[in-house]
Design a protein around this motif. Structure first.
Motif, PDB file in Angstrom:
ATOM      1  N   ILE A 160     -34.994   7.944 149.697  1.00 29.26           N
ATOM      2  CA  ILE A 160     -34.447   7.895 151.058  1.00 29.26           C
ATOM      3  C   ILE A 160     -32.950   7.610 151.090  1.00 29.26           C
ATOM      4  CG2 ILE A 160     -36.628   7.326 152.188  1.00 29.26           C
ATOM      5  CD1 ILE A 160     -35.850   4.415 152.137  1.00 29.26           C
ATOM      6  N   GLY A 161     -32.363   7.251 149.960  1.00 29.40           N
ATOM      7  CA  GLY A 161     -30.924   6.998 149.939  1.00 29.40           C
ATOM      8  C   GLY A 161     -30.561   5.961 148.899  1.00 29.40           C
TER       9      GLY A 161
ATOM     10  N   PHE B 133     -27.633  14.453 152.710  1.00 31.31           N
ATOM     11  CA  PHE B 133     -28.936  14.048 152.178  1.00 31.31           C
ATOM     12  C   PHE B 133     -29.744  13.252 153.184  1.00 31.31           C
ATOM     13  CE2 PHE B 133     -31.620  10.783 150.294  1.00 31.31           C
ATOM     14  CZ  PHE B 133     -32.495  11.556 149.536  1.00 31.31           C
ATOM     15  N   PHE B 134     -29.100  12.370 153.925  1.00 31.32           N
ATOM     16  CA  PHE B 134     -29.824  11.514 154.863  1.00 31.32           C
ATOM     17  C   PHE B 134     -30.582  12.328 155.911  1.00 31.32           C
ATOM     18  CE2 PHE B 134     -26.411   8.294 153.785  1.00 31.32           C
ATOM     19  CZ  PHE B 134     -27.257   7.472 153.075  1.00 31.32           C
ATOM     20  N   HIS B 135     -30.131  13.509 156.171  1.00 28.80           N
ATOM     21  CA  HIS B 135     -30.671  14.297 157.277  1.00 28.80           C
ATOM     22  C   HIS B 135     -31.620  15.406 156.813  1.00 28.80           C
ATOM     23  CE1 HIS B 135     -27.839  11.998 159.626  1.00 28.80           C
ATOM     24  NE2 HIS B 135     -26.916  12.321 158.739  1.00 28.80           N
TER      25      HIS B 135
ATOM     26  N   PRO C 167     -40.442  15.204 151.783  1.00 25.34           N
ATOM     27  CA  PRO C 167     -39.945  14.476 150.618  1.00 25.34           C
ATOM     28  C   PRO C 167     -38.659  15.081 150.070  1.00 25.34           C
ATOM     29  CG  PRO C 167     -41.750  15.910 149.981  1.00 25.34           C
ATOM     30  CD  PRO C 167     -41.639  16.012 151.480  1.00 25.34           C
ATOM     31  N   LYS C 168     -37.828  14.229 149.497  1.00 21.62           N
ATOM     32  CA  LYS C 168     -36.545  14.651 148.938  1.00 21.62           C
ATOM     33  C   LYS C 168     -36.169  13.667 147.839  1.00 21.62           C
ATOM     34  CE  LYS C 168     -34.389  12.094 152.751  1.00 21.62           C
ATOM     35  NZ  LYS C 168     -33.495  12.171 153.932  1.00 21.62           N
ATOM     36  N   THR C 169     -35.272  14.082 146.979  1.00 24.44           N
ATOM     37  CA  THR C 169     -34.824  13.190 145.914  1.00 24.44           C
ATOM     38  C   THR C 169     -33.319  13.270 145.788  1.00 24.44           C
ATOM     39  OG1 THR C 169     -35.089  14.899 144.206  1.00 24.44           O
ATOM     40  CG2 THR C 169     -36.965  13.451 144.606  1.00 24.44           C
ATOM     41  N   THR C 170     -32.755  12.231 145.188  1.00 25.09           N
ATOM     42  CA  THR C 170     -31.313  12.187 144.991  1.00 25.09           C
ATOM     43  C   THR C 170     -31.004  11.249 143.839  1.00 25.09           C
ATOM     44  OG1 THR C 170     -29.187  11.935 146.129  1.00 25.09           O
ATOM     45  CG2 THR C 170     -30.882  10.278 146.601  1.00 25.09           C
TER      46      THR C 170
ATOM     47  N   GLU D 253     -34.097   3.892 159.318  1.00 21.09           N
ATOM     48  CA  GLU D 253     -34.174   5.235 159.889  1.00 21.09           C
ATOM     49  C   GLU D 253     -35.421   5.971 159.399  1.00 21.09           C
ATOM     50  OE1 GLU D 253     -31.888   7.415 161.963  1.00 21.09           O
ATOM     51  OE2 GLU D 253     -31.780   5.343 162.663  1.00 21.09           O
ATOM     52  N   HIS D 254     -35.681   5.876 158.122  1.00 28.08           N
ATOM     53  CA  HIS D 254     -36.830   6.590 157.566  1.00 28.08           C
ATOM     54  C   HIS D 254     -38.150   5.926 157.968  1.00 28.08           C
ATOM     55  CE1 HIS D 254     -33.701   8.516 155.113  1.00 28.08           C
ATOM     56  NE2 HIS D 254     -34.582   9.484 154.917  1.00 28.08           N
ATOM     57  N   LEU D 255     -38.154   4.618 158.084  1.00 25.96           N
ATOM     58  CA  LEU D 255     -39.375   3.943 158.534  1.00 25.96           C
ATOM     59  C   LEU D 255     -39.700   4.308 159.974  1.00 25.96           C
ATOM     60  CD1 LEU D 255     -39.023   0.334 157.039  1.00 25.96           C
ATOM     61  CD2 LEU D 255     -40.508   2.185 156.238  1.00 25.96           C
ATOM     62  N   SER D 256     -38.685   4.378 160.816  1.00 21.60           N
ATOM     63  CA  SER D 256     -38.925   4.678 162.238  1.00 21.60           C
ATOM     64  C   SER D 256     -39.494   6.078 162.421  1.00 21.60           C
ATOM     65  CB  SER D 256     -37.634   4.518 163.030  1.00 21.60           C
ATOM     66  OG  SER D 256     -36.676   5.491 162.649  1.00 21.60           O
ATOM     67  N   ALA D 257     -39.164   6.982 161.498  1.00 18.06           N
ATOM     68  CA  ALA D 257     -39.666   8.356 161.602  1.00 18.06           C
ATOM     69  C   ALA D 257     -41.129   8.483 161.191  1.00 18.06           C
ATOM     70  CB  ALA D 257     -38.804   9.278 160.736  1.00 18.06           C
ATOM     71  N   LEU D 258     -41.693   7.447 160.572  1.00 18.52           N
ATOM     72  CA  LEU D 258     -43.077   7.531 160.095  1.00 18.52           C
ATOM     73  C   LEU D 258     -44.094   7.450 161.224  1.00 18.52           C
ATOM     74  CD1 LEU D 258     -42.867   5.194 156.965  1.00 18.52           C
ATOM     75  CD2 LEU D 258     -42.860   7.693 157.011  1.00 18.52           C
ATOM     76  N   GLN D 259     -43.759   6.698 162.264  1.00 17.60           N
ATOM     77  CA  GLN D 259     -44.639   6.530 163.430  1.00 17.60           C
ATOM     78  C   GLN D 259     -46.037   6.047 163.012  1.00 17.60           C
ATOM     79  OE1 GLN D 259     -44.367  10.391 165.411  1.00 17.60           O
ATOM     80  NE2 GLN D 259     -42.593   9.712 166.584  1.00 17.60           N
ATOM     81  N   LEU D 260     -46.040   5.001 162.196  1.00 18.72           N
ATOM     82  CA  LEU D 260     -47.309   4.395 161.790  1.00 18.72           C
ATOM     83  C   LEU D 260     -47.878   3.559 162.920  1.00 18.72           C
ATOM     84  CD1 LEU D 260     -46.312   3.254 158.185  1.00 18.72           C
ATOM     85  CD2 LEU D 260     -47.824   5.156 158.781  1.00 18.72           C
TER      86      LEU D 260
END
Length: 388
Positions: free
Chosen positions: A215-216, A259-261, A265-268, A308-315
């Motif tokens: 995620i970064g 990358f953030f956007h 899944p993605k890698t860096t 940011e990435h956690l908020s997009a999960l909508q758990l």
């Protein structure tokens, strides 16, 4: 010798439990993590108990040798060729020394799981070569490790992931699913290594439900900055960052990194999140910044990309955010997570069957080696080197 070792491998695969030494060497170049694990079962029945753990700090000679090729576009090809067996030989020596200190006999260890040393990570989105797909390179030849230790070695795990269409990382998805899925709560396993990655395990998840992604930046920018400008390995506990102020103009410039956007899944890796990139961003800022200000901004960047990435999960429902990696020791990061996440999140450090914040990645490679040798083939990663 070959038939004898193959018969031995077959016998190991049929044991109810295996003693496996998991090795992890991260992009921070801190040292070699060694997790001696008892791994029983396979697949959904896998259990992993940590027996012993240590980190052998790398000396400056090792770091300097790796940095000659680490995350560089252009390297000496002869040097790179020689470095691969040298690292494997060196790791084998460290293993032998550690087993002697632990008073553990080599013949009592069934397998070594060797991650190797990543020197370049290059997913497709990161390069401009249209004819090529994803790539990653880990040095430390498994045959060298097996020969030095006389223990069957599983290594080079990431290439199968690429062969099956992945980016070679993160591989934590498979071990995390086998060991940490829950029927009661959602779990997000956040590893704050050089690069931050998470594994998302919705409650009652099947393997198809699992999400795993980089995620970064975790510690890579903060550590590299401390090493270059302050002569210290890292910002212990986030103390220096806490003394600074966040520079909003620099932070916004960093947030704009493409990358953030990208979708997960993605890698860096440090190839993207480098000091060169940071210096270019800093040059665009008109205000003077102290070292503490820069570290405060980098610390905030890590927090921002995680949230940011956690908020997009909508758990939905109660969720455990389980921290591991060196960043879990950064009190400022942890404090920010706890204060900014919704009430449904419980922030905690990893501790299960002795596997903890620092030993998790090495232990997970022990689990992957167990699957390679004794599993059904669903999570079969790694190449097997027989002692010779």
């Amino acid at each position: 010798m070959g038939l004898k070792q193959i018969n031995r491998l077959h016998a190991i695969s049929r044991k109810p439990a295996r003693i496996i030494l998991g090795l992890m060497s991260g992009t921070s170049l801190d040292g070699l993590d060694m997790a001696l694990c008892e791994v029983s079962g396979s697949g959904a029945d896998t259990q992993c108990k940590l027996l012993k753990f240590t980190t052998i700090a790398y000396d400056n000679d090792f770091k300097d040798k790796v940095r000659e090729v680490f995350a560089k576009d252009t390297v000496n090809f002869e040097y790179l060729t020689l470095l691969n067996p040298w690292i494997g030989h060196y790791h084998g020596q460290l293993i032998n020394q550690t087993l002697s200190q632990w008073q553990v006999r080599h013949e009592d260890i069934d397998l070594i799981a060797s991650h190797g040393q990543t020197v370049f990570h290059c997913p497709h989105h990161q390069h401009a070569h249209e004819d090529f797909g994803n790539g990653t390179l880990q040095l430390g030849d498994g045959d060298q490790v097996a020969t030095q230790t006389q223990i069957i070695t599983v290594s080079d795990f990431r290439q199968k992931h690429i062969a099956k269409g992945g980016e070679g990382a993160p591989l934590a998805q498979y071990g995390d699913y086998l060991l940490y899925q829950s029927e009661r709560v959602n779990r997000v396993l956040l590893n704050l290594g050089g690069i931050a990655n998470f594994t998302v395990l919705p409650r009652n998840a099947t393997v198809e439900d699992v999400q795993c992604s980089d995620i970064g930046p975790g510690n890579t920018l903060m550590d590299a900055y401390c090493q270059r400008y302050l002569g210290q390995a890292y910002d212990e506990g986030g103390k220096l960052a806490k003394q600074g102020r966040v520079c909003n103009s620099l932070l916004e410039s960093l947030k704009a990194i493409p990358f953030f956007h990208f979708d997960t899944p993605k890698t860096t890796g440090p190839e993207v999140f480098s000091l060169t990139m940071l210096e270019q961003k800093q040059a665009l800022c008109s205000e003077p910044l102290s070292h503490q200000d820069v570290l405060a901004t980098l610390n905030e960047l890590t927090v921002w990309c995680v949230l940011e990435h956690l908020s997009a999960l909508q758990l939905n429902g109660p969720t455990q955010l389980i921290l591991s990696g060196g960043g879990a020791h950064n009190a400022l990061l942890v404090e920010k997570f706890k204060s900014r996440l919704p009430a449904c999140y419980e922030v905690t450090e990893l501790l299960q069957d002795g596997v903890c914040v620092d030993s998790k990645e090495a232990a997970l490679f022990a689990v992957l080696a167990n699957e390679c040798v004794a599993g059904s083939g669903l999570f079969s990663f790694g190449k097997i080197s027989l002692p010779g």
